[in-house]
Motif scaffolding. Structure first.
Motif, short mmCIF file in Angstrom:
data_model
loop_
_atom_site.label_atom_id
_atom_site.label_comp_id
_atom_site.label_asym_id
_atom_site.label_seq_id
_atom_site.Cartn_x
_atom_site.Cartn_y
_atom_site.Cartn_z
N GLN A 135 0.84 -1.43 -0.19
CA GLN A 135 0.13 -0.16 -0.29
C GLN A 135 1.09 1.61 -0.39
O GLN A 135 0.94 2.09 -0.69
N ARG A 136 1.90 0.86 0.76
CA ARG A 136 2.92 2.44 0.67
C ARG A 136 3.81 2.47 -0.51
O ARG A 136 3.61 3.40 -0.92
N ALA A 137 4.13 1.50 -1.24
CA ALA A 137 4.77 1.64 -2.21
C ALA A 137 3.49 2.52 -3.96
O ALA A 137 4.25 2.77 -4.14
N CYS A 138 2.20 2.04 -3.21
CA CYS A 138 0.99 2.51 -3.99
C CYS A 138 1.33 3.92 -4.04
O CYS A 138 0.94 4.96 -5.16
N ASP A 139 0.82 4.15 -2.81
CA ASP A 139 0.83 5.39 -2.59
C ASP A 139 1.88 6.31 -3.05
O ASP A 139 2.27 7.34 -3.14
N VAL A 192 3.90 5.60 -5.57
CA VAL A 192 3.25 6.36 -7.03
C VAL A 192 2.23 6.68 -6.92
O VAL A 192 2.81 8.11 -7.98
N LEU A 193 1.18 7.34 -6.60
CA LEU A 193 0.02 7.81 -6.23
C LEU A 193 0.77 9.45 -5.99
O LEU A 193 -0.27 10.38 -6.10
N ALA A 194 1.80 9.58 -5.59
CA ALA A 194 2.24 10.63 -4.90
C ALA A 194 2.99 11.80 -6.10
O ALA A 194 2.73 12.84 -6.43
N VAL A 195 2.92 10.85 -7.87
CA VAL A 195 3.64 11.56 -8.79
C VAL A 195 2.85 10.96 -9.54
O VAL A 195 3.26 11.70 -10.82
N THR A 196 1.63 10.96 -10.33
CA THR A 196 0.40 10.64 -10.63
C THR A 196 -1.39 10.22 -10.59
O THR A 196 -1.20 9.69 -9.45
N PRO A 197 -1.08 11.04 -10.74
CA PRO A 197 -3.18 10.47 -10.32
C PRO A 197 -3.46 9.29 -10.50
O PRO A 197 -5.43 9.36 -10.09
N ARG A 198 -3.47 8.61 -11.18
CA ARG A 198 -3.52 7.26 -11.41
C ARG A 198 -2.29 6.02 -11.67
O ARG A 198 -1.50 6.50 -12.11
N ALA A 199 -2.80 4.88 -10.97
CA ALA A 199 -1.41 4.31 -11.35
C ALA A 199 -2.07 2.34 -11.47
O ALA A 199 -3.47 2.63 -11.04
N GLY A 200 -2.02 1.55 -11.30
CA GLY A 200 -2.50 0.14 -11.75
C GLY A 200 -1.09 -0.89 -10.93
O GLY A 200 -0.41 -0.78 -10.94
N LEU A 201 -1.85 -1.38 -10.47
CA LEU A 201 -1.27 -2.75 -9.72
C LEU A 201 -1.80 -4.14 -9.23
O LEU A 201 -2.90 -4.20 -10.14
N VAL A 202 -0.08 -4.75 -10.46
CA VAL A 202 -0.80 -6.07 -10.48
C VAL A 202 0.31 -6.96 -9.46
O VAL A 202 1.16 -6.86 -8.61
N LEU A 203 -1.04 -8.10 -8.40
CA LEU A 203 -0.40 -8.71 -7.31
C LEU A 203 -0.63 -10.52 -7.83
O LEU A 203 -1.63 -10.81 -7.84
N LYS A 204 0.30 -10.79 -7.10
CA LYS A 204 0.00 -12.42 -6.98
C LYS A 204 0.91 -12.37 -5.79
O LYS A 204 1.64 -12.57 -5.32
N ALA A 205 0.65 -14.24 -5.46
CA ALA A 205 0.87 -14.58 -3.97
C ALA A 205 0.98 -15.88 -4.07
O ALA A 205 -0.12 -16.67 -4.64
N ASP A 206 2.08 -16.60 -3.18
CA ASP A 206 1.99 -17.86 -2.56
C ASP A 206 1.77 -18.10 -1.63
O ASP A 206 2.83 -17.55 -0.51
N LEU A 207 0.54 -17.77 -0.72
CA LEU A 207 -0.06 -18.08 -0.22
C LEU A 207 0.55 -19.76 0.50
O LEU A 207 0.16 -20.19 0.69
#
Length: 103
Positions: A58-62, A64-79
């Motif tokens: 979430q902080r990493a997304c924030d 990116v959003l500090a420098v652009t009005p729109r961002a894309g996130l791709v997330l994959k998890a091995d649980l």
């Protein structure tokens, strides 16, 4: 558990479309987290439990959003709760399997 993610601006003001400055800000957040991680050309993988990793993403997304009005996130998890060291252990198991195939 392993979480691989990619966050990037959906727009860029750079003439060549580069988003590297924004991505660098996101990667810095991951590095400062202290969690095991690896960054490749397409994804950053972080190892940890849900409650450790998701706030970092979430902080990493924030960042990116500090420098652009729109961002894309791709997330994959091995649980695989309770496992650790899987960033290297998975590769070790893969290499062992390839070695068995070669013999």
């Amino acid at each position: 558990m392993l979480f691989a993610f990619s966050v990037s601006p959906m727009t860029s003001e750079q003439p060549d479309g580069s988003v590297s400055d924004a991505v660098a800000a996101a990667v810095r957040v991951v590095r400062e987290s202290g969690l095991p991680h690896e960054t490749t050309s397409m994804f950053t993988t972080i190892e940890g439990e849900w409650d450790q990793v998701m706030p970092v993403i979430q902080r990493a997304c924030d960042a990116v959003l500090a420098v652009t009005p729109r961002a894309g996130l791709v997330l994959k998890a091995d649980l695989r709760p309770g496992r650790s060291g899987e960033m290297t252990a998975k590769l070790d198991r893969l290499e062992a399997a390839i070695e068995r195939l070669d013999h």
